[in-house]
Write a protein that holds these residues in place. Structure first.
Motif, PDB file in Angstrom:
ATOM      1  N   LEU A  36     -11.022  25.197 -15.562  1.00 18.44           N
ATOM      2  CA  LEU A  36     -10.279  24.082 -16.155  1.00 18.44           C
ATOM      3  C   LEU A  36      -8.816  24.090 -15.729  1.00 18.44           C
ATOM      4  O   LEU A  36      -8.241  23.034 -15.435  1.00 18.44           O
ATOM      5  CB  LEU A  36     -10.393  24.130 -17.677  1.00 18.44           C
ATOM      6  CG  LEU A  36     -11.808  23.915 -18.242  1.00 18.44           C
ATOM      7  CD1 LEU A  36     -11.820  24.174 -19.741  1.00 18.44           C
ATOM      8  CD2 LEU A  36     -12.309  22.507 -17.930  1.00 18.44           C
ATOM      9  N   ARG A  37      -8.213  25.272 -15.677  1.00 23.02           N
ATOM     10  CA  ARG A  37      -6.811  25.362 -15.264  1.00 23.02           C
ATOM     11  C   ARG A  37      -6.619  24.908 -13.820  1.00 23.02           C
ATOM     12  O   ARG A  37      -5.695  24.168 -13.506  1.00 23.02           O
ATOM     13  CB  ARG A  37      -6.303  26.805 -15.415  1.00 23.02           C
ATOM     14  CG  ARG A  37      -6.029  27.249 -16.827  1.00 23.02           C
ATOM     15  CD  ARG A  37      -5.142  28.494 -16.841  1.00 23.02           C
ATOM     16  NE  ARG A  37      -5.634  29.555 -15.963  1.00 23.02           N
ATOM     17  CZ  ARG A  37      -6.479  30.496 -16.333  1.00 23.02           C
ATOM     18  NH1 ARG A  37      -6.958  30.507 -17.567  1.00 23.02           N
ATOM     19  NH2 ARG A  37      -6.865  31.442 -15.479  1.00 23.02           N
ATOM     20  N   GLU A  38      -7.505  25.378 -12.942  1.00 23.27           N
ATOM     21  CA  GLU A  38      -7.333  25.087 -11.519  1.00 23.27           C
ATOM     22  C   GLU A  38      -7.666  23.647 -11.158  1.00 23.27           C
ATOM     23  O   GLU A  38      -7.096  23.100 -10.205  1.00 23.27           O
ATOM     24  CB  GLU A  38      -8.178  26.044 -10.682  1.00 23.27           C
ATOM     25  CG  GLU A  38      -7.673  27.479 -10.709  1.00 23.27           C
ATOM     26  CD  GLU A  38      -8.239  28.308  -9.567  1.00 23.27           C
ATOM     27  OE1 GLU A  38      -8.759  27.716  -8.591  1.00 23.27           O
ATOM     28  OE2 GLU A  38      -8.153  29.549  -9.655  1.00 23.27           O
ATOM     29  N   THR A  39      -8.568  23.028 -11.888  1.00 25.63           N
ATOM     30  CA  THR A  39      -8.979  21.662 -11.560  1.00 25.63           C
ATOM     31  C   THR A  39      -8.264  20.603 -12.385  1.00 25.63           C
ATOM     32  O   THR A  39      -8.256  19.430 -12.011  1.00 25.63           O
ATOM     33  CB  THR A  39     -10.495  21.489 -11.774  1.00 25.63           C
ATOM     34  OG1 THR A  39     -10.808  21.744 -13.160  1.00 25.63           O
ATOM     35  CG2 THR A  39     -11.287  22.439 -10.871  1.00 25.63           C
ATOM     36  N   GLY A  40      -7.685  21.015 -13.517  1.00 35.21           N
ATOM     37  CA  GLY A  40      -7.052  20.049 -14.401  1.00 35.21           C
ATOM     38  C   GLY A  40      -8.031  19.199 -15.183  1.00 35.21           C
ATOM     39  O   GLY A  40      -7.657  18.159 -15.739  1.00 35.21           O
ATOM     40  N   VAL A  41      -9.287  19.622 -15.245  1.00 39.12           N
ATOM     41  CA  VAL A  41     -10.304  18.885 -15.997  1.00 39.12           C
ATOM     42  C   VAL A  41     -10.046  19.015 -17.490  1.00 39.12           C
ATOM     43  O   VAL A  41      -9.785  20.121 -17.992  1.00 39.12           O
ATOM     44  CB  VAL A  41     -11.714  19.404 -15.648  1.00 39.12           C
ATOM     45  CG1 VAL A  41     -12.747  18.887 -16.645  1.00 39.12           C
ATOM     46  CG2 VAL A  41     -12.087  19.004 -14.231  1.00 39.12           C
ATOM     47  N   ALA A  42     -10.124  17.907 -18.206  1.00 39.70           N
ATOM     48  CA  ALA A  42     -10.003  17.897 -19.667  1.00 39.70           C
ATOM     49  C   ALA A  42     -11.405  18.019 -20.261  1.00 39.70           C
ATOM     50  O   ALA A  42     -12.260  17.166 -19.998  1.00 39.70           O
ATOM     51  CB  ALA A  42      -9.344  16.613 -20.140  1.00 39.70           C
ATOM     52  N   PRO A  43     -11.681  19.067 -21.028  1.00 37.38           N
ATOM     53  CA  PRO A  43     -13.040  19.273 -21.544  1.00 37.38           C
ATOM     54  C   PRO A  43     -13.601  18.087 -22.318  1.00 37.38           C
ATOM     55  O   PRO A  43     -14.801  17.806 -22.226  1.00 37.38           O
ATOM     56  CB  PRO A  43     -12.886  20.500 -22.452  1.00 37.38           C
ATOM     57  CG  PRO A  43     -11.698  21.215 -21.932  1.00 37.38           C
ATOM     58  CD  PRO A  43     -10.767  20.154 -21.424  1.00 37.38           C
ATOM     59  N   ALA A  44     -12.754  17.380 -23.054  1.00 33.83           N
ATOM     60  CA  ALA A  44     -13.229  16.244 -23.850  1.00 33.83           C
ATOM     61  C   ALA A  44     -13.703  15.088 -22.974  1.00 33.83           C
ATOM     62  O   ALA A  44     -14.373  14.173 -23.462  1.00 33.83           O
ATOM     63  CB  ALA A  44     -12.130  15.766 -24.791  1.00 33.83           C
ATOM     64  N   GLU A  45     -13.365  15.133 -21.687  1.00 36.39           N
ATOM     65  CA  GLU A  45     -13.782  14.087 -20.760  1.00 36.39           C
ATOM     66  C   GLU A  45     -14.702  14.651 -19.679  1.00 36.39           C
ATOM     67  O   GLU A  45     -14.775  14.120 -18.568  1.00 36.39           O
ATOM     68  CB  GLU A  45     -12.557  13.442 -20.101  1.00 36.39           C
ATOM     69  CG  GLU A  45     -11.640  12.740 -21.090  1.00 36.39           C
ATOM     70  CD  GLU A  45     -10.427  12.137 -20.419  1.00 36.39           C
ATOM     71  OE1 GLU A  45     -10.211  12.390 -19.214  1.00 36.39           O
ATOM     72  OE2 GLU A  45      -9.697  11.384 -21.093  1.00 36.39           O
ATOM     73  N   ALA A  46     -15.409  15.729 -20.013  1.00 36.90           N
ATOM     74  CA  ALA A  46     -16.244  16.407 -19.021  1.00 36.90           C
ATOM     75  C   ALA A  46     -17.669  16.581 -19.520  1.00 36.90           C
ATOM     76  O   ALA A  46     -17.934  16.635 -20.727  1.00 36.90           O
ATOM     77  CB  ALA A  46     -15.648  17.771 -18.668  1.00 36.90           C
TER      78      ALA A  46
END
Length: 243
Positions: A169-179
């Motif tokens: 998540l840190r490296e990709t910038g993915v927001a868990p609530a939108e994944a």
């Protein structure tokens, strides 16, 4: 149960509304993007056992027992060998993934479904990048995926360890609530669900012989599994059509 899905808490069997807010699609690789029936990972499994046998001078049965024990306790046999025996990973990863990838064929339906999904797509695998690239090339995929987050990128700490997901998540910038996360092992979905992701478990068809450890099939009814499907391409196509 073609393209079956299940929602254990709310909704109906056709309710795909949980995917409406998803803008990052995260996929495991082995036995997820391609069917378990190809027995591709069985080749890897055999080479892992051979590696353990040679490394520790064990007879085949003892090597298999140790391999399975490390896999269950550490997430991968490699992690167990690093922790218990201090091995370097490069030789292991190169050896166990030196397999025949030809059983995996092109999957136009999966490619079309992935292309139709809005947002970013990732592979998050306990395998190597080289292995992942070989698999997606055989599937006829590649441009659909923004990144491959492999075991080396995870600092050799495999799923289901929470640090692996945090690093991803840190490296990709993915927001868990939108994944959304797609996996063939229920235990690897527990952390993603706790983080707020929509989770889907990929299971073999009822007609397919399942050659796996019994514990690998556990957890289908767990609360951290939002959906089940035995046909990833069709299921993704339904999601794309619904949103």
């Amino acid at each position: 149960m073609s393209a079956e899905n299940r929602i254990p808490t709310t909704g109906t069997a056709d309710d795909l509304s949980r995917f409406a807010a998803v803008r990052a699609w995260v996929f495991d690789l082995d036995n997820t993007l391609y069917p378990r029936a190809t027995r591709l990972f069985a080749q890897v499994d055999t080479r892992i056992r051979t590696y353990v046998e040679r490394l520790l001078s064990l007879p085949p049965d003892a090597a298999q027992t140790l391999q399975r024990d490390y896999y269950r306790r550490y997430g991968t046999t490699l992690r167990g060998l690093i922790v218990e025996h201090g091995i370097a990973p490069d030789d292991f990863l190169e050896y166990v993934h030196d397999i025949d990838h030809s059983p995996v064929g092109r999957d136009p339906a999966l490619a079309a479904a992935l292309a139709a999904l809005p947002g970013r797509k990732f592979i998050l695998t306990n395998g190597s990048r080289r292995h992942a690239e070989a698999v997606i090339a055989r599937l006829g995929l590649g441009p659909e995926f923004e990144d491959i987050f492999d075991i080396v990128r995870a600092d050799l700490v495999p799923k289901p360890h929470p640090d692996t997901y945090d690093r991803f998540l840190r490296e990709t910038g993915v927001a868990p609530a939108e994944a959304a996360m797609f996996e063939d092992l229920a235990r690897n979905l527990e952390v993603p669900k706790a983080l707020g992701m929509v989770t889907t478990l990929i299971v073999p068809p009822h007609t397919e012989e399942v050659l796996a450890e019994a514990w690998e099939q556990e957890g289908r009814d767990a609360d951290h599994v939002d959906y089940l499907t035995d046909d990833l391409g069709t299921f993704l196509g339904r999601i794309a059509a619904s949103i």
